[in-house]
Motif scaffolding. Structure first.
Motif, PDB file in Angstrom:
ATOM      1  N   PHE A  78      10.952  18.609   9.948  1.00  0.00           N
ATOM      2  CA  PHE A  78      11.645  17.346   9.757  1.00  0.00           C
ATOM      3  C   PHE A  78      12.800  17.571   8.795  1.00  0.00           C
ATOM      4  O   PHE A  78      12.624  18.237   7.781  1.00  0.00           O
ATOM      5  CB  PHE A  78      10.714  16.324   9.066  1.00  0.00           C
ATOM      6  CG  PHE A  78       9.907  15.447   9.991  1.00  0.00           C
ATOM      7  CD1 PHE A  78      10.323  15.161  11.284  1.00  0.00           C
ATOM      8  CD2 PHE A  78       8.730  14.863   9.525  1.00  0.00           C
ATOM      9  CE1 PHE A  78       9.571  14.332  12.106  1.00  0.00           C
ATOM     10  CE2 PHE A  78       7.969  14.031  10.346  1.00  0.00           C
ATOM     11  CZ  PHE A  78       8.391  13.773  11.634  1.00  0.00           C
ATOM     12  N   THR A  79      13.950  16.988   9.122  1.00  0.00           N
ATOM     13  CA  THR A  79      14.988  16.891   8.107  1.00  0.00           C
ATOM     14  C   THR A  79      14.642  15.669   7.258  1.00  0.00           C
ATOM     15  O   THR A  79      13.734  14.917   7.586  1.00  0.00           O
ATOM     16  CB  THR A  79      16.372  16.677   8.741  1.00  0.00           C
ATOM     17  OG1 THR A  79      16.343  15.417   9.432  1.00  0.00           O
ATOM     18  CG2 THR A  79      16.700  17.789   9.734  1.00  0.00           C
ATOM     19  N   GLU A  80      15.405  15.449   6.193  1.00  0.00           N
ATOM     20  CA  GLU A  80      15.137  14.306   5.325  1.00  0.00           C
ATOM     21  C   GLU A  80      15.233  12.992   6.119  1.00  0.00           C
ATOM     22  O   GLU A  80      14.376  12.126   6.008  1.00  0.00           O
ATOM     23  CB  GLU A  80      16.126  14.304   4.149  1.00  0.00           C
ATOM     24  CG  GLU A  80      15.868  13.161   3.181  1.00  0.00           C
ATOM     25  CD  GLU A  80      16.760  13.198   1.943  1.00  0.00           C
ATOM     26  OE1 GLU A  80      17.652  14.072   1.875  1.00  0.00           O
ATOM     27  OE2 GLU A  80      16.564  12.350   1.061  1.00  0.00           O
TER      28      GLU A  80
ATOM     29  N   PHE B  42      12.332  12.522   8.476  1.00  0.00           N
ATOM     30  CA  PHE B  42      11.139  12.179   7.699  1.00  0.00           C
ATOM     31  C   PHE B  42      11.120  10.676   7.388  1.00  0.00           C
ATOM     32  O   PHE B  42      10.116   9.990   7.593  1.00  0.00           O
ATOM     33  CB  PHE B  42      11.125  13.025   6.419  1.00  0.00           C
ATOM     34  CG  PHE B  42      10.004  12.726   5.466  1.00  0.00           C
ATOM     35  CD1 PHE B  42       8.684  12.701   5.892  1.00  0.00           C
ATOM     36  CD2 PHE B  42      10.270  12.485   4.118  1.00  0.00           C
ATOM     37  CE1 PHE B  42       7.641  12.443   4.994  1.00  0.00           C
ATOM     38  CE2 PHE B  42       9.238  12.230   3.226  1.00  0.00           C
ATOM     39  CZ  PHE B  42       7.928  12.204   3.665  1.00  0.00           C
ATOM     40  N   LYS B  43      12.268  10.163   6.943  1.00  0.00           N
ATOM     41  CA  LYS B  43      12.337   8.730   6.610  1.00  0.00           C
ATOM     42  C   LYS B  43      12.139   7.863   7.850  1.00  0.00           C
ATOM     43  O   LYS B  43      11.420   6.873   7.831  1.00  0.00           O
ATOM     44  CB  LYS B  43      13.692   8.403   5.976  1.00  0.00           C
ATOM     45  CG  LYS B  43      13.860   8.964   4.575  1.00  0.00           C
ATOM     46  CD  LYS B  43      15.225   8.570   4.028  1.00  0.00           C
ATOM     47  CE  LYS B  43      15.454   9.205   2.663  1.00  0.00           C
ATOM     48  NZ  LYS B  43      16.853   9.040   2.234  1.00  0.00           N
TER      49      LYS B  43
END
Lengths: 239, 254
Positions: free
Chosen positions: A203-205, A208-209
């Protein structure tokens, strides 16, 4: 590895769902006679039973805690619940799932009310199609309520993940195995607190969010269904 | 496993956390002193001893001929095992691994596996019959908190230390480690997030969160532990800390 088939075609998943759509869910409370509390859940083709015993005297005695009850969880898969027969008994995976399930449920219980005792939660996966730990937590939390054990709230859980670079809710086995990421999440819906979080994949940031947003959305829907199952159980029946 | 800590120490740690301080004087986002020594065991193909403060972990990697999984007939296999040795803590007992040892091994395993740290596809020998097995064994020697980060760091350090085995089946110039996943664990104490909890802090923490990141800052594994909970906001803060601290720790790998 050979060419992989697409898991999302024209914005739809292989089972026809949109990325943010749950599988059909059915929950029933109080399905076993002997247990103090129980629940049955179907999430897609997952079929999971949960039973609760207690609070009752802790055996073995040396595992008693003088100032609190102990929550004990056992997640178990039936040998016939998966394609290839699973050898009976705990393996490393189910030991870990039992641990994180316990830690997902502990925050909503008033364990300090029952020193020296134990609350046993037994989760039995009868048929598995990815997301069995979250299905087990959903069922266990309804079973705890059905046992009349005081709780701050229910716990609702669902897995989110990434397949074909799309963030999706409630993965099937096919999506879990061939997708990029799996992230089971459990929350206390009223307080929006996370009690279980695991992830494997990438996941990138931002992803993820986005995945967390989707998990909250899914859990809130499941929360409604859990409460409906309990209301149904205790509603006044006509006649 | 029940955690025993005196009330006075517990209150002390909680009081300090409230004031943004820690029992050993560290900043909230500061690791204890870390050392990584590679090549400490001659009989292993790769090895590393990691110390984080007083916590000490030894990791050995063995390469051995193995049978492939049916769905990946020409890929090597990865196995991670952890032993909480009775010498490492008065609370550790001999016997088969308990849930803590299993969780430790599985969290380290996920970091390495999901980041595709090892190019397992290069580790086939004879498709369907013979492949290289990469066995990572984590030996916990001294437990003063944060075993996950020490073990994960030890595992990747030991992998980077792997020398090609003396075996005619080995044809690669070097052992194919292509990414360096690093685990960063935070403890939540009194609504505060502390990096690298020592044992006293672990004994009072409400919950912990481990986030494993790779060089590009993306996540490859997460594990929440303990009976407490996290807010959404805490998770996002934890991610940023884990990413930044991860870059710091990665420099220790050389």
């Amino acid at each position: 590895m050979e060419e992989q088939k697409k898991l999302i075609v024209d914005g739809r998943r292989l089972d026809g769902r949109a990325p943010d759509e749950l599988r059909p869910i059915r929950i029933e409370a109080g399905v076993l006679k002997r247990a103090d509390g129980s629940a049955y859940i179907e999430m897609g083709s997952n079929k999971v039973l949960a039973a609760v015993y207690g609070p009752r005297e802790m055996h073995p005695r040396h595992e008693q805690e003088p100032d609190t009850a102990v929550l004990r969880c056992r997640y178990n898969m039936a040998p016939f619940s998966v394609d290839e027969r699973k050898r009976p008994g705990p393996d490393r995976r189910s030991v870990e799932i039992s641990k994180v399930t316990r830690e997902a449920l502990e925050p909503v219980l008033f364990l300090e009310m029952y020193p020296r005792s134990v609350i046993d939660v037994f989760i039995e996966v009868l048929e598995a199609d990815a997301g069995t730990r979250t299905a087990g937590i959903n069922a266990a939390s309804v079973a705890l309520a059905n046992a009349g054990i005081p709780m701050r709230d229910l716990v609702s859980a669902v897995a989110v993940g990434k397949v074909d670079d799309v963030i999706v809710l409630d993965l099937t086995k096919e999506e879990d195995q061939n997708g990029q990421t799996d992230m089971p999440v459990a929350i206390i819906p009223k307080k929006k607190l996370i009690t279980l979080l695991q992830m494997d994949g990438s996941f990138t940031e931002d992803e993820f969010k986005q995945a967390l947003d989707l998990a909250f959305k899914g859990c809130e829907r499941i929360y409604e269904l859990q409460r409906a199952a309990l209301r149904e159980k205790y509603a006044l029946k006509e006649g | 496993m029940h955690r025993i800590i005196s009330t006075i120490k517990q209150d002390h740690i909680l009081g300090l956390a409230r004031a943004g301080k820690r029992i050993d004087g560290r900043d909230m986002e500061q690791y204890r002193e870390i050392s990584v020594e590679k090549g400490v065991i001659r009989t292993a193909n790769g090895s590393a001893r990691v110390r984080i403060g007083k916590t000490q972990v030894l990791v050995g990697v063995k390469l051995q001929h193995s049978e492939p999984f049916p769905d990946t007939p020409s890929s090597g296999v990865l196995m991670v095992n952890a032993e909480l040795l009775p010498m490492a803590s008065p609370t550790f007992e001999p016997g088969p691994p308990d849930e803590n040892a299993i969780e430790l091994a599985r969290v380290v395993d996920r970091g390495i596996r999901e980041s595709e740290s090892i190019d397992l596809e290069k580790l086939g020998i004879k498709p369907g019959e013979d492949v290289w097995g990469v066995f990572i064994d984590i030996h916990v020697l001294d437990h003063d908190g944060n075993l996950i980060d020490a073990s994960a760091l030890g595992a990747i350090a030991a992998l980077l230390d792997v020398k090609p085995p003396q075996d005619e089946a080995w044809t690669l110039p070097e052992f194919p480690v292509v990414r360096k996943p690093v685990a960063v664990t935070l403890a939540k104490i009194d609504e505060k997030l502390l990096v690298d909890p020592c044992l006293d802090e672990e004994n009072v923490m409400e919950a912990r969160l481990t986030m494993t990141t790779t060089e590009d800052g993306s996540l490859c594994a997460i594990q929440k532990g303990g009976r407490g909970c996290f807010t959404r906001d805490e998770l996002e803060r934890a991610y940023r800390i884990a990413r930044d601290k991860g870059q710091e720790l990665r420099k220790l790998l050389g």
